[in-house]
Scaffold this active site. Structure first.
Site, PDB file in Angstrom:
ATOM      1  CG  HIS A  15       8.695  -4.605  -2.481  1.00 24.24           C
ATOM      2  ND1 HIS A  15       9.269  -5.802  -2.139  1.00 24.24           N
ATOM      3  CD2 HIS A  15       8.374  -4.016  -1.301  1.00 24.24           C
ATOM      4  CE1 HIS A  15       9.271  -5.939  -0.825  1.00 24.24           C
ATOM      5  NE2 HIS A  15       8.745  -4.867  -0.279  1.00 24.24           N
ATOM      6  CG  HIS A  63      10.101  -1.109   3.217  1.00 22.84           C
ATOM      7  ND1 HIS A  63       8.928  -1.218   3.900  1.00 22.84           N
ATOM      8  CD2 HIS A  63      10.095  -2.144   2.329  1.00 22.84           C
ATOM      9  CE1 HIS A  63       8.234  -2.259   3.457  1.00 22.84           C
ATOM     10  NE2 HIS A  63       8.925  -2.843   2.505  1.00 22.84           N
ATOM     11  CD  GLU A  65       5.240  -4.213   1.545  1.00 20.80           C
ATOM     12  OE1 GLU A  65       6.425  -3.925   1.326  1.00 20.80           O
ATOM     13  OE2 GLU A  65       4.891  -5.011   2.446  1.00 20.80           O
TER      14      GLU A  65
END
Ligand code: CO
Length: 134
Positions: free
Chosen positions: A79, A7, A130
């Site tokens: 992020h 994502h 991440e």
């Protein structure tokens, strides 16, 4: 080491209007808002055919995206999340190469119920990364 893009997270000041923008203007499928007090955010998930977008709105005091929104008044990309098969192996390899892992370096359970780690943006072209074990 990294696999699929899981994502892209976008920090927003106003989750309602950001959700309406994606749903009504961009024609995307959006979820109901999901408060995640343990992460200091309320999240809306946007399902795209090949990945997800997460809209993050601060929740409570000391939200991890509070400072970001102070610096970026219009919101912005916060992020990106890449999938890895083995988060501990990935962490150890990255640390051995000099990359900084945020926090205490131990994976935490993220917004999707899977172990995640964050890598220092200064080590990755100014982008907070991440890693999520899938
Ligand atoms: Co994320």
């Amino acid at each position: 080491m990294i696999g699929r893009l899981n994502h892209v997270a976008i920090a927003v000041r106003d989750l309602k209007s950001a959700t309406a923008l994606y749903r009504d203007t961009l024609g995307a499928k959006v979820s109901e808002p999901l408060p995640q007090p343990a992460h200091g955010v309320t999240v809306v998930f946007i399902e795209l055919p090949n990945t997800k977008i997460e809209l993050l709105e601060p929740l409570g005091e000391g939200s991890p995206i509070g400072k970001f929104l102070e610096r970026n008044a219009d919101g912005g990309m916060h992020h990106i999340c890449y999938e890895v098969d083995d988060i501990l192996a990935a962490r150890d390899k990255l640390k051995a190469g000099g990359a900084r892992v945020l926090g205490d370096g131990e994976p935490k359970i993220g917004a999707h119920g899977k172990p995640v780690l964050f890598l220092h943006p200064k080590d990755f072209n100014g982008t907070l990364i991440e890693l999520e074990q899938v």
